[in-house]
Motif scaffolding. Structure first.
Motif, PDB file in Angstrom:
ATOM      1  N   TYR A 960       0.806  -1.143  -0.021  1.00 44.09           N
ATOM      2  CA  TYR A 960       0.098   0.028  -0.105  1.00 44.09           C
ATOM      3  C   TYR A 960       0.804   1.222   0.005  1.00 44.09           C
ATOM      4  O   TYR A 960       0.412   2.302  -0.752  1.00 44.09           O
ATOM      5  N   VAL A 961       2.198   1.129   0.724  1.00 44.62           N
ATOM      6  CA  VAL A 961       2.825   2.400   0.788  1.00 44.62           C
ATOM      7  C   VAL A 961       3.418   2.683  -0.549  1.00 44.62           C
ATOM      8  O   VAL A 961       3.601   3.566  -1.211  1.00 44.62           O
ATOM      9  N   LEU A 962       3.735   1.507  -1.274  1.00 48.64           N
ATOM     10  CA  LEU A 962       4.238   1.711  -2.716  1.00 48.64           C
ATOM     11  C   LEU A 962       3.293   2.192  -3.677  1.00 48.64           C
ATOM     12  O   LEU A 962       3.742   3.148  -4.468  1.00 48.64           O
ATOM     13  N   ALA A 963       2.024   1.921  -3.457  1.00 49.26           N
ATOM     14  CA  ALA A 963       0.875   2.224  -4.245  1.00 49.26           C
ATOM     15  C   ALA A 963       0.859   3.899  -4.093  1.00 49.26           C
ATOM     16  O   ALA A 963       0.647   4.728  -5.003  1.00 49.26           O
ATOM     17  N   ALA A 964       0.880   4.324  -2.790  1.00 49.71           N
ATOM     18  CA  ALA A 964       0.738   5.539  -2.467  1.00 49.71           C
ATOM     19  C   ALA A 964       1.825   6.437  -2.794  1.00 49.71           C
ATOM     20  O   ALA A 964       1.617   7.660  -3.594  1.00 49.71           O
ATOM     21  N   LEU A 965       2.956   5.986  -2.710  1.00 46.66           N
ATOM     22  CA  LEU A 965       3.898   6.767  -3.255  1.00 46.66           C
ATOM     23  C   LEU A 965       3.964   7.011  -4.608  1.00 46.66           C
ATOM     24  O   LEU A 965       4.273   8.194  -5.265  1.00 46.66           O
ATOM     25  N   LEU A 966       3.606   5.973  -5.547  1.00 50.45           N
ATOM     26  CA  LEU A 966       3.396   6.190  -7.000  1.00 50.45           C
ATOM     27  C   LEU A 966       2.267   7.354  -7.123  1.00 50.45           C
ATOM     28  O   LEU A 966       2.457   8.151  -8.221  1.00 50.45           O
ATOM     29  N   VAL A 967       1.332   7.591  -6.340  1.00 50.52           N
ATOM     30  CA  VAL A 967       0.198   8.499  -6.390  1.00 50.52           C
ATOM     31  C   VAL A 967       0.874   9.700  -6.327  1.00 50.52           C
ATOM     32  O   VAL A 967       0.524  10.587  -6.589  1.00 50.52           O
ATOM     33  N   GLU A 968       1.665   9.889  -5.073  1.00 59.49           N
ATOM     34  CA  GLU A 968       2.500  11.059  -4.971  1.00 59.49           C
ATOM     35  C   GLU A 968       3.314  11.613  -6.068  1.00 59.49           C
ATOM     36  O   GLU A 968       3.377  12.715  -6.546  1.00 59.49           O
ATOM     37  N   ASN A 969       4.058  10.370  -6.926  1.00 60.78           N
ATOM     38  CA  ASN A 969       4.845  10.804  -7.886  1.00 60.78           C
ATOM     39  C   ASN A 969       3.887  11.485  -9.113  1.00 60.78           C
ATOM     40  O   ASN A 969       4.168  12.317  -9.743  1.00 60.78           O
ATOM     41  N   TYR A 970       2.637  11.138  -9.164  1.00 62.60           N
ATOM     42  CA  TYR A 970       1.801  11.507  -9.996  1.00 62.60           C
ATOM     43  C   TYR A 970       1.434  12.787  -9.870  1.00 62.60           C
ATOM     44  O   TYR A 970       1.370  13.580 -10.530  1.00 62.60           O
ATOM     45  N   HIS A 971       1.114  13.257  -8.538  1.00 62.66           N
ATOM     46  CA  HIS A 971       0.884  14.533  -8.338  1.00 62.66           C
ATOM     47  C   HIS A 971       2.166  15.413  -8.508  1.00 62.66           C
ATOM     48  O   HIS A 971       1.720  16.453  -9.235  1.00 62.66           O
ATOM     49  N   ASP A 972       3.295  15.013  -8.247  1.00 61.40           N
ATOM     50  CA  ASP A 972       4.490  15.762  -8.541  1.00 61.40           C
ATOM     51  C   ASP A 972       4.303  16.162 -10.168  1.00 61.40           C
ATOM     52  O   ASP A 972       4.648  17.340 -10.546  1.00 61.40           O
ATOM     53  N   GLN A 973       4.247  15.053 -10.867  1.00 63.16           N
ATOM     54  CA  GLN A 973       4.362  15.296 -12.331  1.00 63.16           C
ATOM     55  C   GLN A 973       3.337  16.186 -12.777  1.00 63.16           C
ATOM     56  O   GLN A 973       3.712  17.224 -13.495  1.00 63.16           O
ATOM     57  N   ILE A 974       1.973  16.143 -12.292  1.00 61.68           N
ATOM     58  CA  ILE A 974       1.164  17.023 -12.788  1.00 61.68           C
ATOM     59  C   ILE A 974       1.552  18.458 -12.206  1.00 61.68           C
ATOM     60  O   ILE A 974       1.279  19.476 -13.101  1.00 61.68           O
ATOM     61  N   LYS A 975       2.029  18.767 -11.113  1.00 64.59           N
ATOM     62  CA  LYS A 975       2.242  20.205 -10.832  1.00 64.59           C
ATOM     63  C   LYS A 975       3.375  20.533 -11.645  1.00 64.59           C
ATOM     64  O   LYS A 975       3.498  21.694 -12.252  1.00 64.59           O
ATOM     65  N   ASN A 976       4.346  19.692 -12.012  1.00 62.83           N
ATOM     66  CA  ASN A 976       5.677  20.292 -12.710  1.00 62.83           C
ATOM     67  C   ASN A 976       5.293  20.583 -14.268  1.00 62.83           C
ATOM     68  O   ASN A 976       5.605  21.547 -14.825  1.00 62.83           O
ATOM     69  N   THR A 977       4.350  19.655 -14.927  1.00 63.79           N
ATOM     70  CA  THR A 977       3.756  19.988 -16.058  1.00 63.79           C
ATOM     71  C   THR A 977       3.349  21.473 -16.212  1.00 63.79           C
ATOM     72  O   THR A 977       3.218  22.216 -17.069  1.00 63.79           O
ATOM     73  N   GLN A 978       2.364  21.658 -14.987  1.00 68.36           N
ATOM     74  CA  GLN A 978       1.674  23.140 -15.072  1.00 68.36           C
ATOM     75  C   GLN A 978       2.503  24.074 -14.968  1.00 68.36           C
ATOM     76  O   GLN A 978       2.723  24.964 -15.665  1.00 68.36           O
ATOM     77  N   LYS A 979       3.654  23.862 -13.985  1.00 64.87           N
ATOM     78  CA  LYS A 979       4.769  24.650 -14.043  1.00 64.87           C
ATOM     79  C   LYS A 979       5.500  25.037 -15.154  1.00 64.87           C
ATOM     80  O   LYS A 979       5.488  26.546 -15.595  1.00 64.87           O
ATOM     81  N   GLY A 980       5.757  24.185 -15.958  1.00 62.74           N
ATOM     82  CA  GLY A 980       6.533  24.213 -17.193  1.00 62.74           C
ATOM     83  C   GLY A 980       5.629  25.082 -18.209  1.00 62.74           C
ATOM     84  O   GLY A 980       5.923  25.626 -18.818  1.00 62.74           O
ATOM     85  N   LYS A 981       4.150  24.779 -18.109  1.00 58.21           N
ATOM     86  CA  LYS A 981       3.321  25.324 -19.121  1.00 58.21           C
ATOM     87  C   LYS A 981       3.376  26.865 -18.772  1.00 58.21           C
ATOM     88  O   LYS A 981       3.263  27.891 -19.799  1.00 58.21           O
ATOM     89  N   GLY A 982       3.308  27.263 -17.297  1.00 61.00           N
ATOM     90  CA  GLY A 982       2.959  28.716 -17.295  1.00 61.00           C
ATOM     91  C   GLY A 982       4.030  29.428 -16.729  1.00 61.00           C
ATOM     92  O   GLY A 982       3.964  30.103 -15.725  1.00 61.00           O
ATOM     93  N   LYS A 983       5.196  29.303 -17.319  1.00 61.38           N
ATOM     94  CA  LYS A 983       6.583  29.847 -16.863  1.00 61.38           C
ATOM     95  C   LYS A 983       6.410  31.457 -16.849  1.00 61.38           C
ATOM     96  O   LYS A 983       6.294  32.011 -17.877  1.00 61.38           O
ATOM     97  N   GLY A 984       6.665  31.853 -15.523  1.00 53.92           N
ATOM     98  CA  GLY A 984       6.736  33.380 -15.681  1.00 53.92           C
ATOM     99  C   GLY A 984       5.571  34.122 -15.923  1.00 53.92           C
ATOM    100  O   GLY A 984       5.461  35.446 -15.578  1.00 53.92           O
ATOM    101  N   LYS A 985       4.447  33.382 -16.063  1.00 58.83           N
ATOM    102  CA  LYS A 985       3.137  34.352 -16.303  1.00 58.83           C
ATOM    103  C   LYS A 985       2.404  34.518 -14.931  1.00 58.83           C
ATOM    104  O   LYS A 985       2.067  35.379 -14.580  1.00 58.83           O
ATOM    105  N   ARG A 986       2.365  33.300 -14.184  1.00 55.83           N
ATOM    106  CA  ARG A 986       1.639  33.407 -12.937  1.00 55.83           C
ATOM    107  C   ARG A 986       2.629  32.910 -11.821  1.00 55.83           C
ATOM    108  O   ARG A 986       3.478  32.258 -11.832  1.00 55.83           O
ATOM    109  N   SER A 987       1.997  33.043 -10.505  1.00 59.65           N
ATOM    110  CA  SER A 987       2.627  32.841  -9.301  1.00 59.65           C
ATOM    111  C   SER A 987       2.545  31.122  -9.290  1.00 59.65           C
ATOM    112  O   SER A 987       1.962  30.542  -9.881  1.00 59.65           O
ATOM    113  N   GLU A 988       3.411  30.865  -8.189  1.00 58.32           N
ATOM    114  CA  GLU A 988       3.280  29.577  -8.072  1.00 58.32           C
ATOM    115  C   GLU A 988       2.041  28.810  -7.694  1.00 58.32           C
ATOM    116  O   GLU A 988       1.657  27.715  -8.036  1.00 58.32           O
ATOM    117  N   ALA A 989       1.401  29.501  -6.856  1.00 61.80           N
ATOM    118  CA  ALA A 989       0.070  29.085  -6.113  1.00 61.80           C
ATOM    119  C   ALA A 989      -0.868  28.969  -7.352  1.00 61.80           C
ATOM    120  O   ALA A 989      -1.488  27.856  -7.314  1.00 61.80           O
TER     121      ALA A 989
END
Length: 1170
Positions: A960-989
């Motif tokens: 279960y821990v492994l599965a949850a860690l994979l979900v955490e990796n998924y969260h990070d991935q989504i955040k990073n792609t968004q960061k990449g898309k909106g570079k410099g235009k908007r705040s981090e939040a």
């Protein structure tokens, strides 16, 4: 094989011989006879001419010593070859051992029992022991140095023969009454031998001879019969071993006096006398058989009474004691051999191998190729190819024809069901015949055929490449041959005895003397001819008009196939037997280019005939390989087979026929004019070529051109024209030297004329690049760069062909040959060098994909991808990553280069893994490819399945821990792609929020994403409660167990409330315990019996204790905070009420600060606290 009498030696005073023995190693011949006669002779070759070798060389007696010592008739002589000793015995029982000292024989030991007479003596195979048997049954076994090993008296038995087995473990004793007893080497009786060959024989018989071949030269076949036993009435049996129940039986129909195997156990000689119908006296004969009982030849002998027989050491001669003479006969063995494109192919046996060793000896380059072949039957050659006929295996009577090239590489093979007793081949067909039928195989090889031949081949191709015909059928030639071996096995009254074929016709000879002529390639019976003798060997001339026939007695005759003559009745018949015959012929060969020329071997002389007129003979005992261009090539097989591993070029002899010798003499002695006139009268392309070459040497271009025209040598004509255009005399001479292959001389002439360019181009033509390089470097002035590079590359190729990659690399580097460099690095496994080469190449170089492929084959993903990207082959790069299981790299590349198909690829591969139940591999695949959500889903499935098994809660928590860690990796991935898309235009939040919104929109699996840690939490608290309970912290355990009530969807309720009841009971909180029991009793998943047990237990507990908590339970004190539930400490399981607490960066779970300070890792997700 062919055999003829060659010499006789008379014994002085007409003393009759009783025995003869030929020493196989040193060649001494011992003969014993009446009145104590004992002589040792030796025949040695006295040849002044080095070309005369073998049987053709004259031989004289180099030793003729009379040994004094016996007073009565000498009856037994036997050699010990290993120790050079001769053992003899006479009628009085006196035994003498003789030794060789300074070239003469002297007595070494004497022994006499004075009781009886010695009947037989035999040395064992290694010459260490001798066994002597006396007539009265006494047996003595002694050692080579004269010591007695053991002796024995066999009571009431008359002995007459003895023989050792090849391994010296067994002795055979022959009795006077014809019985044979088997004893071990210590003289203990084992068994009486069964003598099958004497079935239904009446009257007294005696043993004429026992000979057990010791296998010193190998065997002609695996499990070959080697023990020959013969009786005086002519009955003979050949056994594989002493207990063989199915021996080969022969009835020779003669009175036998002696037998002996040849040196390699392939021929058994049986000597004796035969009754004849016409003469009143018996006729002396020697019959020759192979180990399988087939009769090979008969040799008739003059004189009254043959007494003994003995073979020479190489099996090429045989000595026969007749009256007071020793007769010698020469043997021409039927070697398994052939000749194709400058290669002599021959087979021999070796004692260390059961197979035949077939040697392909290239006489031009003196190189040899060896091939081991089981159960070889014959070798047949034609043109550049040879056919090896072999037996497929012992159990099934199938045979194989293997088509090989001249270095022994098998090109094709065919299995046939008829025994290929006779095989012949032409340039397009192989014909194999048994006694009843013949099989035709039209073989195909990648070879340049002329258009006409191709036409013929393609026409016959349709009818099929293999056909079988029975000898009694009459095929019409309209393609009615079938491929059915069953009818080929039908017996015939008139079997086939030999075959031959040319490109146009096939001839089969039958035992009655009938000769049948068929057309080829469409097999049709055209003609039958009747002869009054049986053919043994046949041969067609080059235009298929005349047939040469040798019969079993060595008589050579000729048959004109198309001649039309009138027979005695006045009828016209086709075919005429020419009035020409030669005796004692054992080999003949037609010229390949002239239908009237042939060469033949008669005893030890070779005759060349033109139109049936002989030239003067040549002394030789060679086998004729080839006859063309007025030259005969012959091979001394007898000499080669003395040491078959090291053939010598001296054993190939070339004979020029008279017209060639005469023309050459005329050119040298008289001059070109007269020679030209002589050749005009006796035209032959070879003679014109001889003239052309002589004229060229003298720069007589006019004569040379005419001669080249006459021998149709177009290149020669062109060459003469080119010479005519040259001005300088020395230039012409240099060109002529090069034409005749005198390249050193030509090069020297060019250099003397200061024409280095011509010397270089000569060497380039010859492919001698080392010399080219030398010439380029030594010359003054600048060497031509392109030529230099070409030379370096050619030398590189030379080394690469010989697999000397290191040397090749050095030259390819100088020749800047990147393609071959890559290949060499790859062969040397020098991947660094390959990488450097790849990085030095410009983009889109055509070599890059090849180098990338090399990297792929050894699993070097990064380098392969780099090479593919450099040549702009993105798809190939992705495919490589997929092939080498580097999915994350594959996904990354696919994204960078906007490739759509990676997703489908991934899905395909994952579904393939899931089908095979490799779920964990699929998870790993998704994880590497950064498809974390898919991986997490699968992981949850695995964890749920494992939880259902109810075995190891710790393993379930880990999953279960492994599965949850994979979900955490998924969260990070989504955040990073968004960061990449909106570079410099908007705040981090903002970008984080956008990520979450996208995640929400995209994920249908909210349960997994929102409650990723629920499974891990449930099992974490479940394990924690148990640990606390066992450690005695019952209150803490109960608090932790209380949390478990939220996880009934993950852990079965029975387990949760059983745990809670246990902890509460231990904590004496009976109120909580009571509530837990109420829950347990109301569970629907329990059976009635289980429910009853819980009720009984509750009754037992609560009759003793009041169902009330002692101290105020935390159940009530869990004050609901304003903002929902308070966090729980993952270390202790207590609720956190302080404002200051620690939170894990990975799983976002909390703990009391003082509790976590003692730990290095988060208790839930096991990430580092630091």
């Amino acid at each position: 094989m062919f055999i003829y009498l060659s010499k006789k030696i008379a014994i002085p005073n007409g003393l009759k011989l009783r025995c003869v023995s030929w020493n196989k190693e040193q060649g001494f011949i011992a003969c014993g006879g009446e009145d104590g006669l004992l002589k040792v002779l030796k025949l040695e070759v006295q040849a002044d001419d080095a070309k005369l070798k073998g049987l053709a060389a004259p031989s004289n007696l180099s030793m003729n010593q009379t040994l004094e010592g016996h007073s009565d008739a000498v009856q037994v002589v036997t050699w010990n070859e290993q120790y050079q000793k001769l053992t003899t015995s006479d009628q009085n029982g006196l035994i003498i051992v003789w030794m060789l000292y300074k070239g003469s024989w002297y007595e070494e030991m004497i022994n006499n029992r004075n009781k009886s007479v010695v009947r037989s003596m035999s040395w064992n195979a290694d010459g260490q022991k001798i066994c002597i048997v006396y007539e009265d049954g006494a047996v003595i076994v002694g050692s080579v140095d004269g010591n007695r090993i053991w002796g024995k008296e066999l009571k009431g038995i008359q002995l007459c023969h003895v023989a050792w087995s090849p391994d010296s473990k067994i002795l055979l004793f022959g009795m006077a009454n014809g019985e044979i007893h088997i004893y071990d080497s210590q003289g203990n009786f084992i068994v009486k031998m069964s003598v099958n060959c004497l079935v239904n024989v009446t009257g007294a018989v005696s043993i004429a001879g026992i000979h057990w071949y010791a296998g010193t030269e190998g065997y002609v076949e695996t499990d070959c019969p080697c023990l020959a036993i013969c009786f005086d009435n002519g009955r003979n049996q050949i056994m594989r071993h002493e207990n063989d129940e199915n021996p080969v039986l022969i009835d020779t129909g003669m009175n036998v006096v002696g037998i002996q195997w040849n040196h390699c156990g392939s021929v058994l000689a049986v000597a004796g006398s035969q009754k004849t119908d016409t003469q009143d006296k018996d006729l002396n004969v020697v019959q020759f058989y192979n180990p399988f009982g087939e009769h090979l030849r008969t040799l008739k002998l003059p004189g009254k009474q043959v007494a003994a027989v003995s073979w020479e050491g190489r099996g090429l001669r045989i000595a026969l004691a007749v009256d007071s003479f020793i007769y010698f006969a020469n043997i021409r063995p039927d070697y398994k051999w052939g000749y194709c494109s400058n290669t002599v192919v021959y087979a021999h046996t070796r004692p260390d191998r059961p197979e035949y060793c077939v040697v392909f000896w290239d006489t031009k380059n003196n190189e040899k190729y060896i091939k081991f072949v089981k159960s070889l039957i014959s070798i047949t050659t034609c043109g550049d190819f040879c056919i090896l006929a072999t037996k497929a295996d012992d159990s099934h009577p199938q045979y194989v024809l293997v088509l090989c090239n001249s270095i022994g590489t098998p090109l094709d093979s065919k299995y046939i069901d008829i025994e290929p007793l006779f095989v012949t081949m032409t340039r397009t067909h192989v014909i194999a015949a048994s006694k009843e039928a013949f099989y035709i195989w039209q073989y195909r090889v990648a070879k340049k055929l002329t258009a006409m031949e191709i036409n013929q081949v393609s026409r016959t191709r349709k009818e099929g490449r293999e056909r079988v015909y029975h000898i009694d059928d009459s095929p019409s030639g309209a393609g009615d041959g079938m491929f059915d071996f069953s009818k080929a096995l039908v017996a015939t009254r008139n079997p086939i005895c030999c075959i031959t074929a040319s490109d146009k016709i096939l001839i089969t000879g039958r035992e009655s003397g009938t000769i049948q002529r068929y057309t080829l390639p469409n097999v049709g019976l055209v003609q039958k001819y009747e002869l009054n003798y049986r053919a043994y060997q046949m041969s067609l001339n080059c235009n298929s008009s005349r047939l040469a026939i040798i019969d079993i007695t060595g008589l050579l005759t000729f048959f004109e196939l198309d001649a039309r003559v009138y027979d005695s009745t006045g009828q016209q018949v086709i075919g005429e037997l020419l009035k020409f015959e030669r005796k004692d012929v054992w080999d003949m060969k037609w010229a390949n280019d002239n239908p009237d020329l042939f060469a033949m071997m008669e005893k030890t002389r070779m005759y060349v005939f033109r139109n049936l007129d002989p030239e003067e003979p040549i002394q030789t005992s060679g086998y004729i390989c080839n006859f063309e261009d007025l030259e005969i090539k012959s091979v001394l097989l007898d000499e080669i087979l003395k040491d078959p591993e090291h053939p010598n070029k001296d054993y190939i002899l070339n004979f020029e026929i008279r017209s060639l010798r005469d023309s050459r003499a005329l050119i040298e002695k008289v001059g070109i004019e007269d020679a030209s006139q002589f050749i005009e009268d006796n035209p032959h392309p070879r003679l014109w070529r001889l003239l052309a070459e002589a004229a060229l040497q003298k720069l007589d271009l006019k004569t040379a051109e005419q001669a080249f025209v006459r021998c149709k040598d177009y290149q020669g004509i062109e060459f003469v024209k080119r010479l005519g255009n040259l001005q300088s005399e020395s230039m012409k001479q240099a060109e002529v030297a090069a034409y005749f292959g005198r390249f050193e001389e030509a090069e020297r002439m060019y250099l003397d004329m200061d024409r280095r360019d011509l010397a270089i181009s000569l060497r380039i033509k010859l492919g001698d690049w080392f010399r080219v390089l030398q010439l380029l470097k030594t010359g003054s002035g600048d060497a031509d760069d392109t030529l230099l590079e070409q030379a370096y590359n050619a030398i590189g190729d030379y080394f690469a062909d010989r697999q000397k990659w290191l040397n090749a690399v050095q030259y390819y580097l100088q020749g800047r040959n990147q393609e071959r460099l890559a290949e060499c690095y790859y062969m040397l496994e020098d991947y660094e060098g390959l990488e450097k080469l790849a990085s030095s190449l410009p983009e889109n170089n055509k070599l890059l994909p090849d180098i990338a492929h090399m990297f792929v084959t050894v699993g070097m993903c990064e380098q392969a991808v780099a090479a593919y990207l450099k040549s702009n082959q993105f798809k190939a790069a992705v495919d490589t990553c997929v092939h080498l299981n580097q999915w994350n790299k594959a996904v990354e590349l696919a994204k960078n280069h906007n490739m759509k198909e990676i997703g489908s690829l991934l899905a395909k591969y994952a579904s393939h893994l899931l089908e095979k139940n490799n779920t964990l591999d699929a998870i790993e695949l998704y994880r590497k490819a950064h498809h974390f959500l898919d991986a997490a889903k699968l992981m949850f499935q695995v964890a749920d399945e494992e939880a259902k098994k109810r075995t190891k809660p710790l393993r379930v928590k880990k999953l279960y821990v492994l599965a949850a860690l994979l979900v955490e990796n998924y969260h990070d991935q989504i955040k990073n792609t968004q960061k990449g898309k909106g570079k410099g235009k908007r705040s981090e939040a903002t970008s984080a929020l956008a990520g979450l919104l996208e995640e929400d929109a995209s994920s249908s699996d909210n349960r997994i994403i929102d409650n990723a840690w629920r499974g891990a939490e449930a099992y974490h608290f479940f394990l924690l409660a148990q640990r606390q309970l066992y450690e005695g912290y019952v209150d803490a355990a109960m608090r932790t167990a209380l949390h478990l009530r939220d996880y009934e969807d993950i852990i079965p309720a029975v387990e949760i409330y059983s745990m809670l009841a246990l902890c509460a009971c231990a904590n004496r909180a009976f109120g909580t315990c009571s509530k837990a029991f109420i829950r347990l009793e109301s569970l629907e998943s329990l059976t009635l019996e289980q429910r009853q047990q819980y009720e009984d237990l509750a009754l037992e507990i609560f009759t003793k204790h009041n169902p009330k908590d002692n101290k105020k339970s935390d159940l009530e004190s869990l004050a609901e905070g304003g903002e929902g539930k308070l966090p729980t400490c993952i270390v202790t399981g207590r609720t956190i009420t302080e404002y200051q607490f620690w939170m894990c960066t990975i799983c976002k779970h909390c703990a009391h600060e003082q509790e976590i300070s003692n730990l290095n890792f988060c208790p839930l997700c096991h990430s580092s606290v630091a």
